[in-house]
Design an enzyme around this catalytic site. Sequence first.
Site, PDB file in Angstrom:
ATOM      1  N   ASP A  16      21.107 -26.701  27.922  1.00  0.00           N
ATOM      2  CA  ASP A  16      22.237 -26.091  27.211  1.00  0.00           C
ATOM      3  C   ASP A  16      23.281 -27.137  26.804  1.00  0.00           C
ATOM      4  OD1 ASP A  16      23.567 -23.944  26.090  1.00  0.00           O
ATOM      5  OD2 ASP A  16      24.691 -23.486  27.916  1.00  0.00           O
ATOM      6  N   HIS A  33      20.609 -29.927  18.138  1.00  0.00           N
ATOM      7  CA  HIS A  33      19.258 -29.584  18.598  1.00  0.00           C
ATOM      8  C   HIS A  33      18.312 -30.771  18.406  1.00  0.00           C
ATOM      9  CE1 HIS A  33      20.688 -25.636  19.332  1.00  0.00           C
ATOM     10  NE2 HIS A  33      20.798 -25.288  18.060  1.00  0.00           N
ATOM     11  N   LEU A 127       1.100 -34.271  33.775  1.00  0.00           N
ATOM     12  CA  LEU A 127       2.318 -33.450  33.812  1.00  0.00           C
ATOM     13  C   LEU A 127       2.064 -32.161  33.037  1.00  0.00           C
ATOM     14  CD1 LEU A 127       5.478 -33.145  34.329  1.00  0.00           C
ATOM     15  CD2 LEU A 127       5.769 -34.156  32.060  1.00  0.00           C
TER      16      LEU A 127
HETATM   17  C1  IPE Z   1      20.165 -20.419  27.193  1.00  0.00           C
HETATM   18  O1  IPE Z   1      21.271 -20.933  26.558  1.00  0.00           O
HETATM   19  C2  IPE Z   1      18.967 -20.534  26.308  1.00  0.00           C
HETATM   20  C3  IPE Z   1      18.458 -21.886  26.060  1.00  0.00           C
HETATM   21  C4  IPE Z   1      18.919 -22.990  26.554  1.00  0.00           C
HETATM   22  C5  IPE Z   1      17.321 -21.960  25.178  1.00  0.00           C
HETATM   23  P1  IPE Z   1      22.290 -20.010  25.729  1.00  0.00           P
HETATM   24  O2  IPE Z   1      23.282 -20.930  25.148  1.00  0.00           O
HETATM   25  O3  IPE Z   1      21.522 -19.156  24.786  1.00  0.00           O
HETATM   26  O4  IPE Z   1      22.918 -19.109  26.873  1.00  0.00           O
HETATM   27  P2  IPE Z   1      24.313 -18.305  26.897  1.00  0.00           P
HETATM   28  O5  IPE Z   1      24.374 -17.494  25.641  1.00  0.00           O
HETATM   29  O6  IPE Z   1      25.407 -19.325  26.948  1.00  0.00           O
HETATM   30  O7  IPE Z   1      24.271 -17.500  28.147  1.00  0.00           O
HETATM   31  C1  IPE Z   2      20.911 -24.893  23.894  1.00  0.00           C
HETATM   32  O1  IPE Z   2      22.072 -25.391  23.317  1.00  0.00           O
HETATM   33  C2  IPE Z   2      19.770 -24.820  22.918  1.00  0.00           C
HETATM   34  C3  IPE Z   2      19.426 -23.455  22.477  1.00  0.00           C
HETATM   35  C4  IPE Z   2      19.935 -22.351  22.954  1.00  0.00           C
HETATM   36  C5  IPE Z   2      18.452 -23.348  21.428  1.00  0.00           C
HETATM   37  P1  IPE Z   2      23.117 -24.416  22.614  1.00  0.00           P
HETATM   38  O2  IPE Z   2      22.754 -24.331  21.173  1.00  0.00           O
HETATM   39  O3  IPE Z   2      23.209 -23.144  23.327  1.00  0.00           O
HETATM   40  O4  IPE Z   2      24.457 -25.258  22.781  1.00  0.00           O
HETATM   41  P2  IPE Z   2      25.912 -24.683  23.052  1.00  0.00           P
HETATM   42  O5  IPE Z   2      25.831 -23.920  24.344  1.00  0.00           O
HETATM   43  O6  IPE Z   2      26.264 -23.820  21.895  1.00  0.00           O
HETATM   44  O7  IPE Z   2      26.759 -25.901  23.162  1.00  0.00           O
HETATM   45 MG    MG Z   3      24.422 -22.511  24.853  1.00  0.00          MG
END
Ligand code: IPE
Ligand code: IPE
Ligand code: MG
Length: 245
Positions: A16, A33, A127
């Site tokens: 995240d 990303h 892995l």
């Molecule tokens: C969880 O992150 C999903 C992934 C890392 C793919 P999110 O950014 O979607 O989670 P919330 O919305 O903060 O809970």
């Molecule tokens: C996690 O990073 C990746 C996915 C959920 C695809 P985020 O895109 O949720 O990044 P933040 O939380 O908005 O910074």
């Molecule tokens: Mg996020």
Amino acid sequence: MTVSSSAPKHIAIVMDGNGRWATRRFLPRVAGHRQGVESLRRCVQACLDRNVGVLTVFAFSSENWDRPAEEVSGLMSLMVSVLAKEVPKLHANGVQLHFVGELSALSEKVRGGLLQAEAATAGNSRLVLNICFNYGGRWDIAQAARKLVAAGEAVTERSLDGAMALAHCADPDLLIRTGGEFRISNFLLWQCAYTEMYFSDKLWPEFDEAALDAAIADYAQRERRFGKTSGQVAGAANTRAASSG
Ligand code: IPE
Ligand code: IPE
Ligand code: MG
């Protein structure tokens, strides 16, 4: 105190913080990303170097479809291009790829790429890399239950466990979430019953080998009791030590 004597064999990660990483640099979220993929590549190599047997990462959740259309389509195209570029290298490094989630909801192009990558790396064993894509813990429990009912099997903890999307792996020892949030966000709800949790403030693109080592070192200090008492756990560890040496 008894500590978990072994390194984690299965690490799961909620990757995240990509969006915030990009926004802080005045870049579009998809650039975050892209940087997140670099971080994953580094993490896979670090797991290979440290003999971690299984790495399970959350790449796209069941709920991430609700993001702006541009971000969703950016993530889908990123997956296709990353696969084309990375699968030969992953294969050469002995990585066995699995895509875990509701793959039937993906476009033919994305799904075809995922299935091809799985087939190409199926014989590897250094892995196991599980990429959770269009995955949700609730989806997983529901699909496992549906499978059992369709086969006329009794629904028990053991049968459900065997029908889960990660049945090819033992449960994660360590779950890492980057990005500073303290929640599970519908990740491995069934499999994390006794997993050790580690939360890092680092945004995923900044999570490097040193950060991974810090998480593993933190894990090594934990006492995993699985419902037992500390005394029982220490007794079992002493017995093991005595019989091995
Ligand atoms: C969880 O992150 C999903 C992934 C890392 C793919 P999110 O950014 O979607 O989670 P919330 O919305 O903060 O809970
Ligand atoms: C996690 O990073 C990746 C996915 C959920 C695809 P985020 O895109 O949720 O990044 P933040 O939380 O908005 O910074
Ligand atoms: Mg996020």
